[in-house]
Design a protein around this motif. Structure first.
Motif: not given
Length: 69
Positions: A20-21, A23-24, A27, A29-30, A32-34, A36-37
């Protein structure tokens, strides 16, 4: 556009926990991923609330004691 599931593994080991990291990052979007997590974890959500509260208290303190009102 390429399919994110077709990314090369880059080695013999498959790092499933970091898929997932990767992929983020791919894209871009690191951040945004952080967020969300962090929001999904109840302790980190409480820490985000506490941080926002402390910042709001500091802003109120500065407004009151610097005489901006």
């Amino acid at each position: 556009m390429s399919d994110p599931d077709n990314t090369p593994t880059g080695g013999k080991q498959d790092w499933e926990g970091f898929r997932e990291v990767d992929r983020a990052i791919a894209e871009n979007q690191l951040f945004k991923y952080s967020i969300q997590k962090a929001w999904a974890d109840p302790w980190e959500r409480k820490a985000l609330y506490l941080t926002a509260f402390v910042i709001a208290c500091f802003v109120i303190y500065v407004i009151i004691y610097d005489g901006l009102i």
